[in-house]
Design an enzyme around this catalytic site. Structure first.
Site, short mmCIF file in Angstrom:
data_model
loop_
_atom_site.label_atom_id
_atom_site.label_comp_id
_atom_site.label_asym_id
_atom_site.label_seq_id
_atom_site.Cartn_x
_atom_site.Cartn_y
_atom_site.Cartn_z
N HIS A 191 -59.31 -17.99 -26.83
CA HIS A 191 -58.58 -16.73 -26.91
C HIS A 191 -58.54 -16.20 -28.34
O HIS A 191 -59.16 -15.18 -28.65
CB HIS A 191 -57.15 -16.90 -26.36
CG HIS A 191 -56.35 -15.65 -26.40
ND1 HIS A 191 -54.98 -15.65 -26.57
CD2 HIS A 191 -56.70 -14.35 -26.32
CE1 HIS A 191 -54.53 -14.40 -26.57
NE2 HIS A 191 -55.55 -13.60 -26.42
N HIS A 215 -60.19 -12.47 -30.59
CA HIS A 215 -59.44 -11.78 -31.66
C HIS A 215 -60.11 -11.92 -33.03
O HIS A 215 -60.44 -10.92 -33.68
CB HIS A 215 -58.02 -12.33 -31.73
CG HIS A 215 -57.13 -11.87 -30.63
ND1 HIS A 215 -56.22 -10.85 -30.78
CD2 HIS A 215 -56.99 -12.30 -29.35
CE1 HIS A 215 -55.57 -10.66 -29.66
NE2 HIS A 215 -56.02 -11.53 -28.76
N HIS A 256 -61.98 -10.86 -23.08
CA HIS A 256 -60.57 -10.96 -23.48
C HIS A 256 -59.65 -10.79 -22.28
O HIS A 256 -58.65 -11.50 -22.15
CB HIS A 256 -60.24 -9.93 -24.56
CG HIS A 256 -58.82 -10.00 -25.01
ND1 HIS A 256 -57.86 -9.11 -24.57
CD2 HIS A 256 -58.18 -10.87 -25.83
CE1 HIS A 256 -56.70 -9.43 -25.11
NE2 HIS A 256 -56.86 -10.49 -25.88
N ASN A 285 -56.82 -13.58 -21.22
CA ASN A 285 -55.53 -13.19 -21.78
C ASN A 285 -54.50 -12.83 -20.72
O ASN A 285 -53.38 -13.33 -20.73
CB ASN A 285 -55.69 -11.99 -22.73
CG ASN A 285 -54.36 -11.55 -23.31
OD1 ASN A 285 -53.79 -12.22 -24.17
ND2 ASN A 285 -53.84 -10.45 -22.82
N ILE A 319 -53.77 -6.54 -27.25
CA ILE A 319 -52.55 -7.35 -27.17
C ILE A 319 -52.94 -8.80 -27.38
O ILE A 319 -54.10 -9.18 -27.12
CB ILE A 319 -51.83 -7.17 -25.82
CG1 ILE A 319 -50.46 -7.86 -25.82
CG2 ILE A 319 -52.70 -7.67 -24.70
CD1 ILE A 319 -49.46 -7.29 -26.78
#
Length: 914
Positions: free
Chosen positions: A572, A577, A764, A768, A914
């Site tokens: 993740h 990110h 993602h 997520n 997010i």
């Protein structure tokens, strides 16, 4: 001075303006019941004032209507009107309203905003683009409306003959504060209205005298740039570079690189010192440079910025108001969720564990309540009235929503088939691999970590294969593995030295049964060798007696804790990110906003730098949520660095390549994406390949259109500088790796862009938005373990036999740890009302590009995603696919493209927002 009269509003334009409050689709996709309905929007009355004080009608269409006013010939002077759409705050305080009215007045008298048009044609005298005279925009206080945050201002200009088509606008803000510019439209040119999409903050010239340059919505490769725009194109790019010095200010639009040297806080506490990530010793992707001053106790570390103060990101990367309010609401919810467990921990000698499984169930029915001795203590401290008031005020916020993993079948998490199913259809379906060699061997140094051979034997496995030989099972693709041994073993000793942490390096073997289901058949848990125990490896299998079953549950819990940590820190945070941030920085530094590849990537960069900055502030920082609640503790980010060093490769981040690497697919040119799944019922991979294929087709059409000449890829100076910077600055610790793709052909570019867009969107989303649906019930995915499994020669073993439930619940996260993680998972799984989803073109971006072929291609992409949604829904109703359907089995919806706001367990946003 004359007040503008209110004028009727064009409904289509009204919808466009209202998008900033309630985004809607404008590409013809069917609205869904869970989306915001257009009926919630009400028309807004707006008016603009021209230089002569006359009221101006709203924006017409981009093309002149047949039979409309005759356009002037190029030999005549042209009267044009420049209309700016500005958005103020949605929720304003009194001081904001006063400031707005003052700005209306300043703009009304022409002293607030100044614009100047720049032609695409060269001025022989200046050798740069022809420029119009400067003109002040004018406007006045509009009549009250349902959307008072939207205002328009206009400026009238007379353009001399031969000026040509405007390709840029220079805008200067003379107000004392910044404003948010949504769009500029220039009317009355021969080829209709010319749109300049903005959606940007315009800083005040009082803080930065440099004016802003806004380009039109036409896209140009560098060599195709109109002569009049070439110098501006280069100047704007250079302005984004900065000089690498000084601390960045809130209004800056500077994109630069820095290592992760801001995670620790040794000035506050020596125990909060953390190593710098980024460099030869601990390689890592780069983040955005902020330029804050060094720590006093460690000059190599950057000083911290703690909440509520913001961490710098370039101004246009920050959250818009709707998103900010969503995050704030999540923070308030987290506050209520954690308040009472935190009080309980502070009022007792230690943070308490759950007494029984019913205590966990009450989180969803009653919320978190004080009881027994803790209640007496609070009464002595005169806290009951305060707690009662808080409980009344936050009754809804105190309760947790029921996670989907137990909403249909409360006991599913206990079963082996559900434990296995989640490796294919859970929140972390990207680590399972096919077992291709036996015996299983470690790649770690045997001089340090002992014998490389796994303790899982052939006899152990064949006992569980229903008469099949091990060789036959491997050859027929029936054995699979979840292997965290080599990643974790070097850190096990360090982690186990931390208070309240106990872990193993783990391997789990699964068998694909004849009924099409995976079943775990062996778990190997290992500790580092010691002088007294040169090889500590235990293999656990499920049994038929009560003792073996409880030990098997504890072994699975340890595997889940390892999986949760690797999921959060590697798959993740790192792979989406952290690895996306250098792509975003390089895109802004090396690709002009009129470069077609910038326009393609722009939706996939939204909010990512801001959410990453917030993560460095309170999630992945020293003493943050991740360290407090996940097994690796203070070594969390070091472990992430090791994974980057040993495992991350750009070329294998493409979904088909990743599936082949893990043995979950084989190459097959006859299949879509060129691969065939080894397991048909692998929901993440099956749905993911559909989304990957749609993205790839869209990117292929886009790239082929703009690079009609294949040689233009290699000769595109901006594109080559962009790719070079990603490798040598953004991922500079990996710059010498031989696996980096070359960028010489259209196919090279298509593969690189598809990988980036997939990472930001589908990848993602898949790892997520299932965090709360799967992790919201802590026993299903404990994020840490506090005890090792009791052995029969240890004193704890007797207690385990007497009360195995107590042993289990005292081994998993405490009440405070569990509620902290649940609150964070709830926030991270939440879609904001202003979310922008893959394939859905919001009216806010309706004029993103002036190219009919590309707009038609995007409509095809959008329609394909609609088809994919229907395919996924049908798959979820196919009872032959047992990993996504059946009694109590939640459907696999994480890769459904659309969603409404909230925790929905579905939806693919364009970006990591997010």
């Amino acid at each position: 001075m004359m007040l503008a009269k209110s004028t009727p509003v064009n409904p289509s334009k009204t919808a466009s303006l209202a998008t900033s409050i309630h985004p809607q689709l404008c590409n013809g996709r069917t609205r869904r019941a869970h989306q915001v309905e257009l009926g919630r929007q009400r028309p807004t009355v707006r008016a603009v004032l021209s230089r002569d004080g006359k009221s101006v009608s709203p924006l017409p269409s981009q093309s002149a209507a047949p039979g409309g006013p005759q356009r002037p010939s190029p030999a005549e002077a042209v009267d044009v009107m420049v209309v700016l759409t500005v958005r103020n705050k949605l929720k304003e305080k009194l001081v904001d309203k006063i400031e707005d009215r003052w700005e209306y007045f300043i703009n009304g008298i022409g002293q607030g905003i100044v614009v100047q048009l720049v032609s695409e044609e060269i001025d022989p005298a200046t050798k740069s683009g022809k420029r119009s005279a400067e003109a002040a925009v004018r406007g006045w206080l509009p009549k009250p409306s349902n959307h008072p945050s939207i205002v328009e201002y206009a400026a009238n200009l007379t353009i001399q003959p031969g000026f040509g088509r405007p390709g840029a606008i220079i805008i200067t803000n003379r107000h004392n504060k910044e404003f948010y510019l949504m769009e500029i439209v220039v009317h009355s040119f021969a080829d209709g209205t010319i749109v300049f999409p903005t959606n940007t903050w315009i800083h005040s010239c009082k803080v930065n005298p440099q004016s802003r340059v806004i380009f039109s919505n036409r896209a140009y490769l560098p060599l195709q740039t109109p002569a009049g725009l070439k110098d501006l194109r280069q100047d704007v790019l250079v302005s984004h570079h900065g000089n690498g010095k000084g601390e960045r200010k809130k209004f800056d639009m500077i994109y630069d690189y820095a290592p992760y040297n801001d995670l620790g806080n040794p000035d506050k506490d020596v125990d909060l010192a953390r190593p710098v990530l980024g460099g030869e010793e601990r390689p890592y992707p780069r983040r955005c440079r902020t330029g804050r001053t060094p720590m006093k106790s460690d000059p190599g570390a950057e000083s911290r910025v703690e909440k509520p103060h913001p961490v710098y990101v370039p101004r246009d990367e920050t959250f818009e108001e709707v998103k900010h309010n969503t995050i704030s609401s999540g923070a308030l919810k987290a506050l209520f969720h954690n308040l009472l467990p935190a009080l309980r921990a502070s009022l007792s000698s230690s943070d308490t564990h759950f007494g029984c499984f019913s205590d966990i169930d009450r989180l969803y029915k009653d919320g978190v309540l004080l009881k027994g001795e803790e209640q007496k203590v609070t009464e002595r401290l005169m806290l009951p009235s305060m707690l009662k008031g808080l409980a009344n005020m936050g009754e809804r916020l105190m309760k947790y929503d029921l996670p989907s993993i137990i909403s249909r079948d409360r006991f599913s998490w206990l079963r082996d088939n559900e434990f296995a199913r989640q490796t294919l259809a859970g929140v972390n379906p990207v680590d399972i691999q096919r077992l291709r060699e036996f015996p299983i061997l470690s790649k770690l140094d045997p001089a340090v970590y002992g014998s490389p051979e796994s303790a899982i034997t052939k006899e152990c496995l064949e006992h569980e294969l229903n008469g099949m030989s091990l060789e036959e099972a491997i050859e027929n693709h029936r054995l699979f593995m979840l292997d965290y041994h080599d990643l974790l073993l070097p850190y096990v000793k360090k982690i186990n030295s931390l208070k309240g942490r106990k872990t193993y390096a783990s391997r789990t073997i699964f068998f694909h049964t004849r009924n099409g289901m995976l079943r775990p058949i062996a778990i190997e848990l290992s500790l580092p060798p010691t002088p007294s125990s040169p090889s500590w490896k235990r293999v656990y299998t499920h049994g038929h007696d009560a003792t073996t079953n409880w030990i098997w549950k504890l072994a699975k819990a340890h595997v889940c804790a390892n999986d949760a940590g690797v999921h959060q820190l590697v798959n993740h945070w790192l792979r989406t990110h952290a690895c996306m941030e250098p792509y975003i920085i390089a895109t802004h530094r090396q690709l002009s906003t009129i470069h077609p590849i910038f326009k393609l990537l722009h939706p996939h960069m939204r909010y990512t730098m801001e959410i990453n900055a917030l993560a460095r502030q309170s999630l992945i920082n020293g003493g943050g949520i991740i360290e407090s609640c996940f097994s690796p503790g203070k070594y969390s980010m070091e472990l992430s660095s090791v994974a980057y060093k040993n495992l991350w490769r750009f070329d294998l981040e493409a979904l088909p390549a990743d599936l082949i690497r893990r043995g979950m697919a084989v190459e097959d040119p006859s299949m879509p994406c060129g691969v065939k799944l080894v397991l048909e019922d692998y929901p993440y991979a099956a749905d993911g390949l559909l989304v990957w294929s749609a993205i790839e087709d869209w990117v292929r059409d886009y790239v082929t259109h703009f690079y009609a000449d294949a040689n233009n890829v290699a000769s595109d100076a901006e594109l080559q500088a962009w790719w070079d910077e990603i490798k040598n600055k953004g991922h500079q610790d990996k710059r010498n790796e031989p696996w980096w793709p070359t960028l010489n052909t259209r196919e090279d570019l298509i593969n690189i862009l598809t990988t980036m867009i997939w990472t930001a969107s589908g990848q993602h989303a898949a790892i997520n938005f299932g965090q709360y649906p799967f992790g919201g019930y802590m026993p299903n995915r404990p994020t840490l373990m506090k005890k090792l499994i009791p052995q029969d020669d240890e004193p704890e073993y007797e207690n385990f036999l007497l009360n195995p439930q107590h042993t289990f619940l005292s081994s998993v996260p405490s009440q405070l740890q569990a509620t902290q993680v649940m609150a964070v998972q709830d926030t991270l799984s939440t879609h904001s009302p202003d979310e922008e989803y893959l394939g859905q073109l919001h009216e806010l971006h309706a004029h993103w590009i002036d190219d009919r072929h590309i707009l038609n291609s995007y409509e095809k992409f959008s329609a394909r995603l609609e088809e994919i949604e229907q395919i996924i829904n049908k798959r979820n109703k196919n009872f032959r696919l047992k990993n996504r359907s059946g009694a109590g089995v939640p459907p696999y919806e994480l890769l459904l493209p659309s969603s409404g706001p909230g925790v929905t367990g579905r939806g693919i946003p364009n970006s990591i927002s997010i």
